[in-house]
Design an enzyme around this catalytic site. Structure first.
Site, PDB file in Angstrom:
ATOM      1  N   TYR A 188       0.850  -1.195   0.000  1.00 24.72           N
ATOM      2  CA  TYR A 188       0.000   0.000   0.000  1.00 24.72           C
ATOM      3  C   TYR A 188       0.886   1.246   0.000  1.00 24.72           C
ATOM      4  CZ  TYR A 188      -3.674   3.164   1.875  1.00 24.72           C
ATOM      5  OH  TYR A 188      -4.570   4.187   2.086  1.00 24.72           O
ATOM      6  N   LYS A 205      -1.530  -1.351  -3.994  1.00 26.07           N
ATOM      7  CA  LYS A 205      -2.576  -0.334  -3.890  1.00 26.07           C
ATOM      8  C   LYS A 205      -1.863   1.009  -4.015  1.00 26.07           C
ATOM      9  CE  LYS A 205      -6.008   1.784  -0.846  1.00 26.07           C
ATOM     10  NZ  LYS A 205      -6.605   1.829   0.521  1.00 26.07           N
TER      11      LYS A 205
END
Length: 365
Positions: A194, A222
């Protein structure tokens, strides 16, 4: 024992003769010069606590195929504990409206306000109740590598399908440190990295992702930096989910993103699924943008928590430091629901403005 043996060898290597204090016969005393025991410097002396049993395990390829992943909200009881009944309803609504995965205890789910006991319990509860219907991705990342390793071991042990890992925030490290941090958790199972510099204060550059992409457990990234970065990765065969709801339509259909890890889908999962599965749809995207802008006018999850309370699907309980949006903004949300259509939103109750006194703010729980 290996450490003790090694130490023993170190200490036996040399001796000196010292006179006794009372003038008696000299005696031998060991030279206490210390040397690092060999066993203490063996790489990976602490092996990962993992299992290779195939039953109920998920491969990275299973995660790579997900188009709509919801960063699920964690609702609370008036005393600040988890409201599992409301949580179960939220997850069921995601399943019914086509979400394929949920992030448990992420930023949206307020993992930063949970103890690790709460965190792992909620992951285990989600797997136990819904693991056969939706992929459960536990946010077991931390700015401490030790904590990230421990939480990830526990998360996979209770059955989560994949882990979400952020780069160490606040106490930032070097690029080589980022690689070492991620390589410490990747062997345990499917992993999504992320990247959200606005929260961590540090970008995870392509150099780092390209290095750890050699691991078969890297499911993807992400990415919140933008669609140019997303396209850079997808051109190299790396799976990416947009982390920005306002950019996810173009990311999906123009820049190669697999899908989105979404906050807005907590409210309108059906419409977000249509946005990710139905092909290019600029009119639907334009319809949703005012709602998305409203959600993120203050740091997430403040807007989402306020909206779900107004929809009547969670109690209006906030763990501090989060507080609800002010009255004028709550009125705006009521109007947005009417414009988009109440039928597209989760829950069945009429949307309400709510009074300031309706909200409960919890500082100790």
């Amino acid at each position: 024992m290996a450490i003790l043996k090694s130490c023993g060898i170190c200490l036996r290597e040399s001796t000196v003769l010292l006179p006794r204090p009372n003038g008696g016969e000299s005696y031998k005393r060991r030279n206490l010069t210390w040397r690092s025991p060999q066993a203490a410097v063996i790489p990976n002396f602490h092996l990962p606590m993992r299992s290779f049993e195939v039953k109920n395990r998920t491969s990275s390829d299973d995660i790579k195929s997900l188009r709509l992943i919801t960063a699920i909200k964690t609702p609370y009881l008036p005393d600040g504990r988890f409201d599992l009944e409301a949580y179960d309803d939220l997850v069921n609504m995601q399943i019914e409206d086509g979400a394929e995965g949920v992030i448990v205890g992420g930023t949206t789910g307020e993992g930063q306000l949970m103890s690790w006991d709460e965190h792992i319990m909620l992951i285990g509860h989600t797997v136990n109740c819904f693991g056969g219907s939706i992929k459960v991705i536990g946010n077991t990342g931390s700015n401490s590598t030790r904590e990230a390793i421990h939480a990830t071991e526990q998360g996979f042990a209770v059955g989560m399908h994949a882990a979400l890992h952020i780069n160490p925030y606040y106490g930032k490290t070097s690029l080589e440190g980022l690689v070492s941090h991620f390589e410490s958790v990747l062997p345990m199972g499917p992993t999504i990295i992320y990247n959200v510099p606005s929260r961590t204060g540090q970008d995870i550059p392509p150099r780092v992702i390209n290095t750890i992409a050699q691991s078969p457990n890297l499911a993807g990234v992400k990415e919140c930096v933008g669609n140019d970065r997303i396209e850079q990765y997808t051109n190299n065969g790396i799976v990416v989910w947009s982390g920005n709801d306002d950019q996810c339509h173009d990311a999906r259909w123009s820049h190669g993103a697999t899908g989105v890890i979404s906050v807005t889908s907590n409210l309108v999962p059906g419409l977000m699924r249509e946005l990710m599965f139905g092909g290019t749809n600029p009119s639907l995207n334009a319809k949703l943008l005012p709602l998305i802008d409203w959600l993120f006018q203050e740091p997430n999850p403040i807007g989402l928590n306020t909206a779900l309370a107004q929809l009547g699907v969670v109690r209006p309980v906030f763990r501090l430091p989060y507080v609800p949006l002010p009255l004028a903004k709550r009125v705006e949300f009521v109007n947005l629901v009417k414009e988009i259509g109440r039928e597209h939103f989760v829950g069945e109750k009429d949307v309400q403005v709510l009074d300031d006194d309706d909200f409960i703010l919890i500082g100790r729980y």
